[in-house]
Design a protein around this motif. Structure first.
Motif, PDB file in Angstrom:
ATOM      1  N   UNK A  38       5.268  14.004  -2.578  1.00  0.00           N
ATOM      2  CA  UNK A  38       4.323  12.891  -2.649  1.00  0.00           C
ATOM      3  C   UNK A  38       3.908  12.401  -1.277  1.00  0.00           C
ATOM      4  N   UNK A  39       4.810  12.527  -0.301  1.00  0.00           N
ATOM      5  CA  UNK A  39       4.490  12.090   1.056  1.00  0.00           C
ATOM      6  C   UNK A  39       3.549  13.063   1.770  1.00  0.00           C
ATOM      7  N   UNK A  40       3.462  14.282   1.275  1.00  0.00           N
ATOM      8  CA  UNK A  40       2.517  15.263   1.826  1.00  0.00           C
ATOM      9  C   UNK A  40       1.165  15.234   1.122  1.00  0.00           C
ATOM     10  N   UNK A  41       1.096  14.549  -0.010  1.00  0.00           N
ATOM     11  CA  UNK A  41      -0.048  14.714  -0.914  1.00  0.00           C
ATOM     12  C   UNK A  41      -1.387  14.399  -0.256  1.00  0.00           C
ATOM     13  N   UNK A  42      -1.509  13.244   0.376  1.00  0.00           N
ATOM     14  CA  UNK A  42      -2.817  12.846   0.906  1.00  0.00           C
ATOM     15  C   UNK A  42      -3.221  13.656   2.135  1.00  0.00           C
ATOM     16  N   UNK A  43      -2.265  14.301   2.776  1.00  0.00           N
ATOM     17  CA  UNK A  43      -2.607  15.208   3.862  1.00  0.00           C
ATOM     18  C   UNK A  43      -3.220  16.500   3.356  1.00  0.00           C
ATOM     19  N   UNK A  44      -2.951  16.811   2.087  1.00  0.00           N
ATOM     20  CA  UNK A  44      -3.481  18.020   1.459  1.00  0.00           C
ATOM     21  C   UNK A  44      -4.638  17.718   0.498  1.00  0.00           C
ATOM     22  N   UNK A  45      -4.650  16.482  -0.006  1.00  0.00           N
ATOM     23  CA  UNK A  45      -5.661  16.056  -0.981  1.00  0.00           C
ATOM     24  C   UNK A  45      -6.143  14.656  -0.587  1.00  0.00           C
ATOM     25  N   UNK A  46      -7.006  14.555   0.403  1.00  0.00           N
ATOM     26  CA  UNK A  46      -7.308  13.246   1.001  1.00  0.00           C
ATOM     27  C   UNK A  46      -8.355  12.406   0.282  1.00  0.00           C
ATOM     28  N   UNK A  47      -8.986  12.925  -0.752  1.00  0.00           N
ATOM     29  CA  UNK A  47     -10.137  12.249  -1.340  1.00  0.00           C
ATOM     30  C   UNK A  47      -9.838  10.812  -1.752  1.00  0.00           C
ATOM     31  N   UNK A  48      -8.768  10.595  -2.501  1.00  0.00           N
ATOM     32  CA  UNK A  48      -8.444   9.253  -3.005  1.00  0.00           C
ATOM     33  C   UNK A  48      -8.135   8.308  -1.854  1.00  0.00           C
ATOM     34  N   UNK A  49      -7.374   8.791  -0.870  1.00  0.00           N
ATOM     35  CA  UNK A  49      -7.032   7.980   0.303  1.00  0.00           C
ATOM     36  C   UNK A  49      -8.289   7.560   1.057  1.00  0.00           C
ATOM     37  N   UNK A  50      -9.165   8.515   1.353  1.00  0.00           N
ATOM     38  CA  UNK A  50     -10.376   8.219   2.122  1.00  0.00           C
ATOM     39  C   UNK A  50     -11.314   7.292   1.354  1.00  0.00           C
ATOM     40  N   UNK A  51     -11.461   7.524   0.068  1.00  0.00           N
ATOM     41  CA  UNK A  51     -12.336   6.669  -0.735  1.00  0.00           C
ATOM     42  C   UNK A  51     -11.828   5.231  -0.739  1.00  0.00           C
ATOM     43  N   UNK A  52     -10.519   5.064  -0.819  1.00  0.00           N
ATOM     44  CA  UNK A  52      -9.956   3.715  -0.853  1.00  0.00           C
ATOM     45  C   UNK A  52     -10.228   2.982   0.467  1.00  0.00           C
ATOM     46  N   UNK A  53      -9.901   3.621   1.569  1.00  0.00           N
ATOM     47  CA  UNK A  53     -10.118   2.969   2.858  1.00  0.00           C
ATOM     48  C   UNK A  53     -11.615   2.801   3.161  1.00  0.00           C
ATOM     49  N   UNK A  54     -12.399   3.838   2.917  1.00  0.00           N
ATOM     50  CA  UNK A  54     -13.835   3.763   3.218  1.00  0.00           C
ATOM     51  C   UNK A  54     -14.512   2.634   2.427  1.00  0.00           C
ATOM     52  N   UNK A  55     -14.140   2.508   1.164  1.00  0.00           N
ATOM     53  CA  UNK A  55     -14.734   1.473   0.320  1.00  0.00           C
ATOM     54  C   UNK A  55     -14.423   0.075   0.848  1.00  0.00           C
ATOM     55  N   UNK A  56     -13.206  -0.136   1.309  1.00  0.00           N
ATOM     56  CA  UNK A  56     -12.795  -1.492   1.692  1.00  0.00           C
ATOM     57  C   UNK A  56     -13.109  -1.837   3.140  1.00  0.00           C
ATOM     58  N   UNK A  57     -13.453  -0.847   3.933  1.00  0.00           N
ATOM     59  CA  UNK A  57     -13.876  -1.139   5.305  1.00  0.00           C
ATOM     60  C   UNK A  57     -15.379  -1.391   5.405  1.00  0.00           C
ATOM     61  N   UNK A  58     -16.107  -1.178   4.316  1.00  0.00           N
ATOM     62  CA  UNK A  58     -17.566  -1.371   4.351  1.00  0.00           C
ATOM     63  C   UNK A  58     -17.891  -2.863   4.385  1.00  0.00           C
TER      64      UNK A  58
END
Length: 339
Positions: A319-339
């Protein structure tokens, strides 16, 4: 002596000998059973003590990779936790960006990850946890990064006699990282989000409960696998089929640290979280049932929150490797809230 008396005496002697032999056999069986029980008790004590030792003191693990190996310029940094413990980390700058993500880590990892592919650290699946690919993805997406080692981990200083407080002392590190970011030249005017993993997430919830004013302007958070320590212990003891194992562990932990499992309350602490939060967890995690994380998620006060299940593995550390291999959810979350 007549024949009948001889028969009676002989019979009595035979029964006495049989009784003595039976008693001897029973004593031998009792002794053997006692030895087996003592051996089993010793193995149980060793098992419980080993888990208690890890949860009491964690383990320092080496930092095997650095951002420059992934094409990122970085600066070695250090700053004080709220109580003065020196914390060490990296600052990875992104060009022309006012967005900053502060990252911490699980126990017994550090800012780089966890060298689980090497002895003697193969006890969580036998594979490496590497956070550098995540940092690279975030950096290339325009995020500045502060990644730091929590106390008693990586290269940061020792605190609290080396004892791990599962958030109830490490919250001071979280506050220290925020104050550092807000005072550092180049980052003090940046918008801040948090990426808090396991021990780091538990610590962040405690910090929110104790010092809510420090989180007023935090943009968002990802809480990756926040977990009550009692969940791990109960699962381990149930799997080992140790009667009263939970209670025996509690006693062992208290002897080592002065804490008991009920002192660590991330489920209750999470109510103080009022910022937009994505909670992510390996759903089939063999180390603990997923419903403990559901409790944490349900208790979060933020109206803007999301629960994301990591599927296709039962390995918590994957699970700790997941977003390094599958970043879509991580990026969408941060990108949405930094707008």
């Amino acid at each position: 002596m007549n024949i009948n008396r001889i028969i009676k005496v002989s019979t009595a002697i035979c029964f006495a000998l049989i009784a003595v032999a039976a008693m001897a056999q029973n004593k031998a069986q009792e002794s053997s059973q006692k030895e087996i029980k003592n051996t089993a008790d010793a193995k149980t004590d060793e098992f419980i003590d080993g888990i208690a030792e890890l949860m009491a003191y964690s383990a320092r693990t080496p930092i095997l990779r650095t951002p420059d190996q992934y094409g990122m310029a970085y600066e070695d940094i250090f700053f004080p936790a709220m109580d003065g413990v020196t914390l060490e980390g990296w600052f990875i700058a992104a060009k022309n960006s006012n967005k900053l993500i502060i990252c911490n880590h699980p126990m017994p990892a550090n800012r780089y990850g966890y060298p689980g592919h090497l002895e003697p650290w193969k006890n969580f699946g036998g594979f490496e946890v590497n956070f550098l690919p995540e940092y690279k993805i975030l950096h290339d997406a325009g995020y500045n990064i502060i990644a730091y080692d929590m106390r008693n981990h990586g290269r940061s200083g020792a605190g609290n006699g080396g004892i791990v407080g599962h958030g109830i002392v490490e919250y001071r590190d979280v506050i220290g990282s925020l104050r550092y970011a807000r005072s550092r030249t180049g980052t003090k005017d940046m918008k801040i989000a948090l990426y808090s993993r396991c021990l780091g997430a538990n610590s962040t919830f405690v910090a929110m409960e104790k010092y809510p004013e420090e989180f007023k302007n935090i943009t968002a958070m990802i809480a990756l696998q926040p977990s009550p320590p009692r969940a791990f212990v109960k699962t381990a003891m149930d799997n080992a089929k140790i009667p009263n194992g939970y209670e025996l562990f509690d006693q062992a932990l208290q002897r080592k640290t002065g804490y008991v499992l009920d002192d660590f309350r991330p489920v209750e602490n999470s109510k103080a979280d009022s910022i937009p939060t994505l909670v992510a967890q390996v759903k089939a995690d063999f180390l603990m049932p997923f419903y403990y994380v559901e409790e944490i998620y349900n208790n979060i006060s933020a109206k803007d929150k999301k629960l994301f299940w990591i599927e296709a593995t039962d390995q918590r550390f994957q699970g700790y490797n997941y977003f390094g291999q599958n970043p879509k959810v991580m990026l969408e979350w941060f990108d949405t809230h930094f707008k």
